[in-house]
Design a protein around this motif. Structure first.
Motif, short mmCIF file in Angstrom:
data_model
loop_
_atom_site.label_atom_id
_atom_site.label_comp_id
_atom_site.label_asym_id
_atom_site.label_seq_id
_atom_site.Cartn_x
_atom_site.Cartn_y
_atom_site.Cartn_z
N PHE A 9 35.58 23.36 8.61
CA PHE A 9 35.27 22.35 7.60
C PHE A 9 35.64 22.89 6.23
CE2 PHE A 9 32.37 21.74 11.14
CZ PHE A 9 32.47 20.37 11.39
N ASP A 10 36.64 22.29 5.60
CA ASP A 10 37.04 22.70 4.26
C ASP A 10 36.35 21.81 3.23
OD1 ASP A 10 38.31 24.07 2.26
OD2 ASP A 10 40.26 23.13 2.54
N GLU A 11 35.90 22.41 2.11
CA GLU A 11 35.08 21.71 1.12
C GLU A 11 33.88 21.04 1.81
OE1 GLU A 11 35.33 22.37 -1.84
OE2 GLU A 11 37.33 23.23 -1.88
N ALA A 12 33.12 21.87 2.50
CA ALA A 12 32.06 21.40 3.40
C ALA A 12 30.91 20.71 2.68
CB ALA A 12 31.53 22.58 4.23
N SER A 13 30.70 21.00 1.39
CA SER A 13 29.58 20.38 0.67
C SER A 13 29.65 18.87 0.69
CB SER A 13 29.56 20.87 -0.79
OG SER A 13 28.55 21.83 -0.98
N GLY A 14 30.86 18.31 0.71
CA GLY A 14 30.99 16.87 0.60
C GLY A 14 31.14 16.14 1.92
N ILE A 15 31.07 16.85 3.04
CA ILE A 15 31.28 16.23 4.35
C ILE A 15 29.98 15.60 4.85
CG2 ILE A 15 31.85 16.70 6.76
CD1 ILE A 15 33.89 18.73 5.76
N SER A 16 30.09 14.43 5.46
CA SER A 16 28.93 13.66 5.93
C SER A 16 28.12 14.44 6.96
CB SER A 16 29.41 12.34 6.54
OG SER A 16 28.39 11.72 7.29
N GLU A 17 26.80 14.27 6.89
CA GLU A 17 25.91 14.92 7.86
C GLU A 17 26.15 14.41 9.28
OE1 GLU A 17 23.87 17.60 7.18
OE2 GLU A 17 25.22 17.39 5.48
N LYS A 18 26.59 13.19 9.42
CA LYS A 18 26.88 12.63 10.74
C LYS A 18 27.96 13.43 11.44
CE LYS A 18 26.78 9.55 14.06
NZ LYS A 18 25.62 9.45 14.99
N ILE A 19 28.94 13.91 10.70
CA ILE A 19 30.02 14.70 11.28
C ILE A 19 29.48 16.02 11.83
CG2 ILE A 19 32.20 15.86 10.79
CD1 ILE A 19 32.41 12.83 10.77
N PHE A 20 28.66 16.69 11.04
CA PHE A 20 28.09 17.96 11.49
C PHE A 20 27.19 17.75 12.71
CE2 PHE A 20 28.84 19.12 6.95
CZ PHE A 20 29.68 20.18 7.18
N GLU A 21 26.45 16.67 12.71
CA GLU A 21 25.55 16.38 13.82
C GLU A 21 26.33 16.24 15.12
OE1 GLU A 21 22.80 12.62 15.23
OE2 GLU A 21 22.91 13.08 13.09
N VAL A 22 27.44 15.51 15.09
CA VAL A 22 28.25 15.33 16.29
C VAL A 22 28.93 16.64 16.68
CG1 VAL A 22 30.23 14.11 17.27
CG2 VAL A 22 28.60 12.88 15.82
N PHE A 24 33.22 27.13 11.25
CA PHE A 24 33.45 27.69 9.92
C PHE A 24 33.25 26.60 8.87
CE2 PHE A 24 36.17 29.91 12.95
CZ PHE A 24 35.91 31.25 12.70
N MET A 25 32.53 26.94 7.80
CA MET A 25 32.37 26.04 6.65
C MET A 25 32.78 26.79 5.39
SD MET A 25 28.85 23.87 7.28
CE MET A 25 27.75 25.27 7.05
N PHE A 26 33.71 26.19 4.64
CA PHE A 26 34.17 26.78 3.39
C PHE A 26 34.03 25.76 2.27
CE2 PHE A 26 37.14 28.64 6.67
CZ PHE A 26 36.50 29.85 6.76
N GLY A 27 33.83 26.23 1.05
CA GLY A 27 33.83 25.28 -0.06
C GLY A 27 33.09 25.74 -1.28
N ASN A 28 33.27 24.98 -2.36
CA ASN A 28 32.47 25.16 -3.56
C ASN A 28 31.09 24.57 -3.30
OD1 ASN A 28 35.44 24.12 -5.07
ND2 ASN A 28 34.71 26.22 -5.19
N PRO A 29 30.02 25.26 -3.64
CA PRO A 29 28.66 24.78 -3.35
C PRO A 29 28.21 23.72 -4.35
CG PRO A 29 28.55 26.89 -4.43
CD PRO A 29 30.02 26.61 -4.23
N THR A 30 28.78 22.53 -4.25
CA THR A 30 28.55 21.50 -5.26
C THR A 30 27.24 20.75 -5.09
OG1 THR A 30 29.84 19.96 -3.90
CG2 THR A 30 31.02 21.15 -5.64
N ARG A 31 26.68 20.74 -3.88
CA ARG A 31 25.47 19.94 -3.62
C ARG A 31 24.34 20.82 -3.12
NH1 ARG A 31 26.31 16.70 0.87
NH2 ARG A 31 24.43 15.56 0.37
N ALA A 32 23.15 20.60 -3.67
CA ALA A 32 21.96 21.35 -3.24
C ALA A 32 21.27 20.61 -2.11
CB ALA A 32 21.01 21.57 -4.41
N SER A 33 22.04 20.18 -1.11
CA SER A 33 21.49 19.53 0.07
C SER A 33 22.58 19.50 1.13
CB SER A 33 21.04 18.10 -0.25
OG SER A 33 22.13 17.30 -0.64
#
Length: 513
Positions: A193-206, A219-228
């Motif tokens: 997952f590139d730029e993982a901060s912005g990827i939907s939680e539904k994707i990770f769940e599946v 693997f998750m990579f990215g700028n930590p843009t979101r605190a959630s």
């Protein structure tokens, strides 16, 4: 040298690199032979080890060695599934994440016959023009390039194109089923997952469903843009972070980054600004726009030394509702919350009631004149309250999180109100230095209702965002359930002795009441 001999030689080397991604990367790519592969001087001790002046940056070498160590520790035998390797890298800009992605994909595809992978990014443009383009570029310049066929959205092994492949898949929620199990039981299913901060939680769940067989990688990579979200939880959630290998990479420490631009950002925004934290230091923002309690407020409270002189002890008890939640007993003495808390998993209501009795007795043993114990009676907590009240414990008060707030103009419900009181207390109080408590306190978000009242995010909503229930923080906030007189001036000196004695009694390995 015949083509057949060369193929046999390559096959032998690939087997050797099964658990050595760094060795593979140094062997498979023409370091120093192209201008862009002659930029970073390979640090020691790897320069001597590989007899090469150029190669990946230090942080990449360290990461690849750690991944190889994880492979050896799991010891996958091609039959019995092993625990997945979960890798999360939070970084600033320009550190070479796309290049690292390409190196990993090449290693996995070359050393694991019949592996299956999915690569995605936060936007279709990011995926096609940056991440996937970089993977194609690096794989085609490697010594294993001829093993594969390349298309706009897939790379397949010529030997077995349907069962040995990696695909570029967009991460739109409606496309989530594409992330279902990879079914590579005898090999390695993997997700990147590139730029993982912005990827939907539904994707990770599946995608989690694809980590149940073989030798899985995520693997998750990215700028930590979101605190959630899942990316944030990998670093900060007290229950989930144990299953992740995490690393923060500061752009200032990476050879290829634009140091002049970084200095300009530092002058413009400040080194402690959220912009600089996220875009350069690779750290999550201090406070999201809808984060209820800011990180800096908790950090400052944890740094303060206890100077308070209370004569009343307060106890907060959060009672577990679900299988993965914990019951927590938290102590607060006025503005001093430096006391150790206790966490219980899987206790019956009777056993938890017994632990609460011990906590109340402990406070009296310290010499406090009065004890208030606030127990979350939502759900199964009502049974705990009933047991204690039936046993004559007048110190116990049942608190229902959904009951009306005392200040209904400012807060929607009781839970919102006690968190609001805790937030104000943190401005002057001193809090136990504990990462789990900190992560619990800063995790919930909030909204403003049409009436103007504050509504804190529910535990159920937090779980949908990939975060655990903030049980420790709820127990702490429960100590603010009632506005009580916690001080008696004539007893200040005596009460201060109680606090000092309690701190001396604390043994982190064997805390007893």
């Amino acid at each position: 040298m015949s083509d057949k001999y060369l193929e046999q030689e390559i096959a032998t080397r690939l087997a050797e690199f099964f658990d050595d991604p760094l060795g593979f990367v140094m062997w498979a790519f023409p370091w120093g032979q192209l201008p862009e592969m002659s930029v970073v001087r390979l640090p020691e001790p790897w320069r001597s080890q590989f007899h090469c002046d150029f190669g990946p940056d230090k942080w990449v070498c360290e990461l690849l060695e750690d991944i190889g160590r994880g492979v050896r520790e799991r010891g996958f035998d091609g039959v019995n599934a092993v625990m997945p390797q979960r890798i999360a890298i939070a970084s600033g800009h320009g550190i070479g994440k796309s290049c690292l992605t390409a190196l990993l994909v090449t290693w996995l595809m070359a050393t694991r016959p019949h592996c299956k992978g999915i690569v995605t990014a936060v936007t279709a443009s990011q995926l096609t023009t940056k991440t996937w383009a970089e993977i194609n570029k690096w794989m085609k310049r490697s010594v294993v390039a001829d093993m594969f066929e390349y298309t706009a959205d897939s790379i397949r092994a010529k030997e077995a194109p349907e069962t040995w492949r990696v695909d570029a898949v967009t991460c739109k929620e409606e496309n989530s089923e594409s992330f279902a199990g990879q079914h590579a039981a005898s090999s390695s299913p993997f997700y990147i997952f590139d730029e993982a901060s912005g990827i939907s939680e539904k994707i990770f769940e599946v995608a989690e469903g694809g980590l149940t067989d073989g030798e899985p990688f995520m693997f998750m990579f990215g700028n930590p843009t979101r605190a959630s979200g899942t990316f944030y939880a990998a670093f900060n959630d007290r229950k989930k972070r144990a299953s992740w290998y995490t690393r923060h990479v500061d752009s200032r420490d990476v050879a290829i980054t634009n140091k002049r631009q970084i200095e300009a950002w530092k002058d413009e925004y400040g080194e402690d600004s959220d912009f600089f934290r996220v875009r350069v230091r690779g750290e999550f923002p201090n406070q999201a726009s809808n984060q209820f309690i800011p990180s800096f407020s908790v950090e400052e409270a944890m740094k303060r030394a206890p100077t308070d002189h209370p004569t009343v002890a307060t106890i907060g008890v959060d009672v577990a509702r679900y299988g993965d939640d914990d019951s927590v007993i938290f102590f607060r003495f006025g503005k001093n919350a430096k006391m150790p808390y206790r966490v219980f998993h899987g206790l019956s209501v009777v056993a938890l009631a017994h632990e609460i009795k011990k906590a109340i007795a402990y406070c009296y043993e310290l010499g406090f004149k009065q004890v208030y114990c606030f127990v979350d009676e939502t759900g199964v907590g009502a049974g705990v309250v009933d047991i204690l009240l039936d046993a004559g414990y007048k110190e116990v008060y049942g608190i229902n999180f959904s009951m009306a707030a005392d200040d209904s103009d400012q807060f929607d419900r009781k839970r919102d109100e006690i968190w609001g009181r805790a937030r104000e207390w943190l401005k002057k109080g001193c809090l136990v230095e504990d990462e789990d408590l900190k992560h619990d306190l800063v995790a919930p978000e909030y909204e403003i209702r049409p009436s103007g009242a504050i509504k804190l995010e529910s535990k159920e909503s937090m779980k949908k965002r990939g975060l655990s229930s903030p049980d420790i923080a709820d127990a702490f906030c429960l100590t603010f359930s009632m506005l009580i007189a916690e001080y008696s001036p004539e007893d200040y000196q005596r009460a201060n002795q109680h606090v000092a004695q309690a701190r001396m009694d604390y043994n982190p390995l064997d805390f007893r009441f």
